[in-house]
Design a protein around this motif. Structure first.
Motif, short mmCIF file in Angstrom:
data_model
loop_
_atom_site.label_atom_id
_atom_site.label_comp_id
_atom_site.label_asym_id
_atom_site.label_seq_id
_atom_site.Cartn_x
_atom_site.Cartn_y
_atom_site.Cartn_z
N GLU A 145 70.69 82.71 22.03
CA GLU A 145 69.81 83.14 20.94
C GLU A 145 70.16 82.47 19.62
O GLU A 145 69.31 82.34 18.74
CB GLU A 145 69.87 84.66 20.79
CG GLU A 145 69.21 85.41 21.95
CD GLU A 145 69.45 86.91 21.87
OE1 GLU A 145 70.18 87.36 20.96
OE2 GLU A 145 68.90 87.64 22.73
N HIS A 146 71.41 82.02 19.51
CA HIS A 146 71.87 81.33 18.31
C HIS A 146 71.89 79.80 18.50
O HIS A 146 72.47 79.09 17.70
CB HIS A 146 73.26 81.82 17.92
CG HIS A 146 73.29 83.24 17.44
ND1 HIS A 146 72.94 83.61 16.16
CD2 HIS A 146 73.58 84.39 18.10
CE1 HIS A 146 73.05 84.92 16.03
NE2 HIS A 146 73.43 85.43 17.18
N GLY A 147 71.26 79.31 19.58
CA GLY A 147 71.19 77.88 19.82
C GLY A 147 72.46 77.27 20.37
O GLY A 147 72.63 76.04 20.32
N VAL A 148 73.35 78.09 20.91
CA VAL A 148 74.63 77.61 21.45
C VAL A 148 74.41 77.05 22.85
O VAL A 148 73.72 77.65 23.68
CB VAL A 148 75.66 78.76 21.48
CG1 VAL A 148 76.98 78.29 22.10
CG2 VAL A 148 75.89 79.30 20.07
N VAL A 149 74.99 75.89 23.14
CA VAL A 149 74.98 75.32 24.49
C VAL A 149 75.94 76.13 25.36
O VAL A 149 77.09 76.37 24.97
CB VAL A 149 75.40 73.84 24.48
CG1 VAL A 149 75.47 73.28 25.89
CG2 VAL A 149 74.43 73.03 23.63
N THR A 150 75.49 76.56 26.53
CA THR A 150 76.31 77.43 27.38
C THR A 150 76.71 76.72 28.67
O THR A 150 75.95 75.94 29.24
CB THR A 150 75.56 78.72 27.73
OG1 THR A 150 74.34 78.39 28.42
CG2 THR A 150 75.23 79.51 26.47
N SER A 151 77.90 77.05 29.12
CA SER A 151 78.42 76.48 30.38
C SER A 151 79.42 77.45 30.97
O SER A 151 79.91 78.37 30.31
CB SER A 151 79.06 75.11 30.13
OG SER A 151 80.13 75.22 29.19
N ALA A 152 79.75 77.23 32.24
CA ALA A 152 80.75 78.06 32.92
C ALA A 152 81.31 77.29 34.10
O ALA A 152 80.68 76.38 34.64
CB ALA A 152 80.14 79.38 33.40
N ASP A 153 82.53 77.67 34.48
CA ASP A 153 83.06 77.23 35.76
C ASP A 153 83.65 78.43 36.48
O ASP A 153 83.80 79.51 35.92
CB ASP A 153 84.06 76.08 35.62
CG ASP A 153 85.27 76.45 34.78
OD1 ASP A 153 85.33 77.59 34.27
OD2 ASP A 153 86.15 75.60 34.63
N ILE A 154 83.95 78.26 37.75
CA ILE A 154 84.35 79.36 38.62
C ILE A 154 85.82 79.17 39.01
O ILE A 154 86.25 78.07 39.32
CB ILE A 154 83.49 79.38 39.91
CG1 ILE A 154 82.00 79.33 39.57
CG2 ILE A 154 83.81 80.61 40.75
CD1 ILE A 154 81.49 80.48 38.75
N LEU A 155 86.57 80.27 39.01
CA LEU A 155 87.97 80.22 39.42
C LEU A 155 88.15 80.66 40.87
O LEU A 155 88.97 80.11 41.59
CB LEU A 155 88.82 81.09 38.49
CG LEU A 155 90.33 80.99 38.65
CD1 LEU A 155 90.83 79.59 38.30
CD2 LEU A 155 91.03 82.03 37.79
N ALA A 156 87.38 81.65 41.30
CA ALA A 156 87.54 82.21 42.64
C ALA A 156 87.07 81.23 43.71
O ALA A 156 86.26 80.35 43.44
CB ALA A 156 86.76 83.51 42.75
N PRO A 157 87.58 81.39 44.95
CA PRO A 157 87.07 80.57 46.06
C PRO A 157 85.59 80.85 46.31
O PRO A 157 85.03 81.82 45.80
CB PRO A 157 87.92 81.04 47.26
CG PRO A 157 89.11 81.70 46.67
CD PRO A 157 88.65 82.30 45.37
N GLY A 158 84.98 80.00 47.10
CA GLY A 158 83.54 80.12 47.33
C GLY A 158 83.18 81.11 48.40
O GLY A 158 82.65 80.75 49.45
N ASP A 159 83.43 82.39 48.16
CA ASP A 159 83.06 83.42 49.12
C ASP A 159 81.57 83.74 49.00
O ASP A 159 81.00 83.73 47.91
CB ASP A 159 83.87 84.70 48.88
CG ASP A 159 85.37 84.47 49.07
OD1 ASP A 159 85.72 83.62 49.93
OD2 ASP A 159 86.17 85.11 48.37
N MET A 160 80.96 84.11 50.11
CA MET A 160 79.51 84.33 50.14
C MET A 160 79.06 85.39 49.13
O MET A 160 78.02 85.26 48.51
CB MET A 160 79.08 84.73 51.55
CG MET A 160 78.97 83.57 52.51
SD MET A 160 77.66 82.39 52.06
CE MET A 160 76.20 83.40 52.31
N GLY A 161 79.80 86.46 48.96
CA GLY A 161 79.38 87.52 48.06
C GLY A 161 79.45 87.16 46.59
O GLY A 161 78.86 87.86 45.75
N LEU A 162 80.14 86.09 46.27
CA LEU A 162 80.34 85.73 44.87
C LEU A 162 79.03 85.37 44.17
O LEU A 162 78.83 85.70 43.00
CB LEU A 162 81.32 84.55 44.77
CG LEU A 162 81.64 84.07 43.36
CD1 LEU A 162 82.36 85.15 42.56
CD2 LEU A 162 82.50 82.80 43.41
#
Length: 306
Positions: free
Chosen positions: A148-165
């Protein structure tokens, strides 16, 4: 845009790394090794400003000291009583790969009510490290307010690739301009038969662009219109710890200075390659110019077809 005011929010970990480790000694046995180091880690530990939760303990003191020594502003880190700072012990194999022994600790005690809203609104980039620790609903609220403030957003994942994630973090995905997982995570939590299909499944969930790191095979960059493979650099690997975080930093920095996604991914791969040549997440002493010089003089591996 060159004035990058970035906040990395989320997971902060103190790593203890040992190398080389070919096997854990049995019983009360011991072994001599070449190096033992402590480094600041976690997908949010290692950028301009860090926001998250750590314990009020010696581990937290050390983590802050290591971050500040490398120029990271730790004023947004909250100290928690009654819970330890998150930490990992990483025995590094001779080929640079490693298992991990991990304590979640204070990382599990950070949520929406802790977010530094004023600082986020004044930033240009918000990177959420490990949104799975607070859950997709909470992470999505923080990311939505940032956008909403024009900020570029990103993320990365730490947990393993489990189906429920995938379902757990799903509410955050439409609020992400960039998602930066690794290939095993994408295939694991989407259940896709190949990486391109997995990345496209994340795009269909609302992510703007997925840049999936693939170790020695480089990175796959996927958005709604295109698929592009960017090669890794040819190096002698010492330790892969922190390479994903290093890629994220280089990729986002490249975007901030106006690079297209391929050029930004090349910068990310170069940053990761520099980190991989030593022990720990903080190996090397370099800036943007040094990373660019490394990329210019270092060969890349052959690109696999997508």
């Amino acid at each position: 845009m060159t004035d990058m005011r970035a906040i990395a929010l989320g997971v902060h970990v103190l790593d203890v790394l040992v190398r080389p480790v070919e096997a854990i000694p049995e019983g009360q046995g011991g072994a001599l090794v070449d190096e033992i180091r402590m480094t600041a880690a976690g997908s949010a530990g290692g950028t301009v400003r860090s926001a998250g939760a750590i314990g009020r303990d010696p581990l937290g003191d050390m983590l802050c000291s290591l971050l500040e020594r490398n120029g990271v502003d730790t004023a947004l880190l909250l100290r928690r009583d009654g819970v330890q700072t998150s930490a990992s012990v990483l025995p590094i194999r001779p080929d640079g790969s490693r298992p991990a022994f991990h304590v979640v600790g204070a990382n599990g005690a950070y949520g929406v009510d802790d977010a530094p809203w004023t600082a986020i609104a004044a930033s240009t980039h918000l990177h959420v490290g490990g949104p799975e620790f607070m859950g997709g609903e909470a992470a999505g609220q923080i990311l939505e307010r940032a956008r909403e403030h024009g900020v570029v957003t990103s993320a990365d994942i730490l947990a393993p690739g489990d189906m429920g994630l995938l379902e757990w973090i799903a509410p955050a995905l439409p609020q992400l301009d960039y998602l930066l997982p690794n290939d095993e995570q994408v295939l694991g939590f989407t259940g896709a038969s190949d990486l391109v299909a997995g990345c496209r499944a994340l795009i269909e969930r609302g992510v703007g662009c997925v840049a999936a790191t693939c170790g020695a095979e480089g990175v796959l960059v996927v958005d709604a219109e295109s698929v592009e493979r960017v090669p890794a650099f040819v190096i002698d690997v010492v330790d892969t710890t922190g390479c994903g975080d290093a890629f994220s930093a280089g990729f986002l920095r490249g975007l901030s200075v106006g690079r297209d996604r391929r050029a930004a991914a090349e910068l990310g791969c170069a940053t990761a390659a520099l980190v991989a040549q030593g022990l720990g997440t903080d190996h090397g002493d370099y800036d943007l110019a040094a990373v660019e010089a490394f990329a210019d003089r270092t060969p890349t591996a052959a690109v696999q077809s997508t």
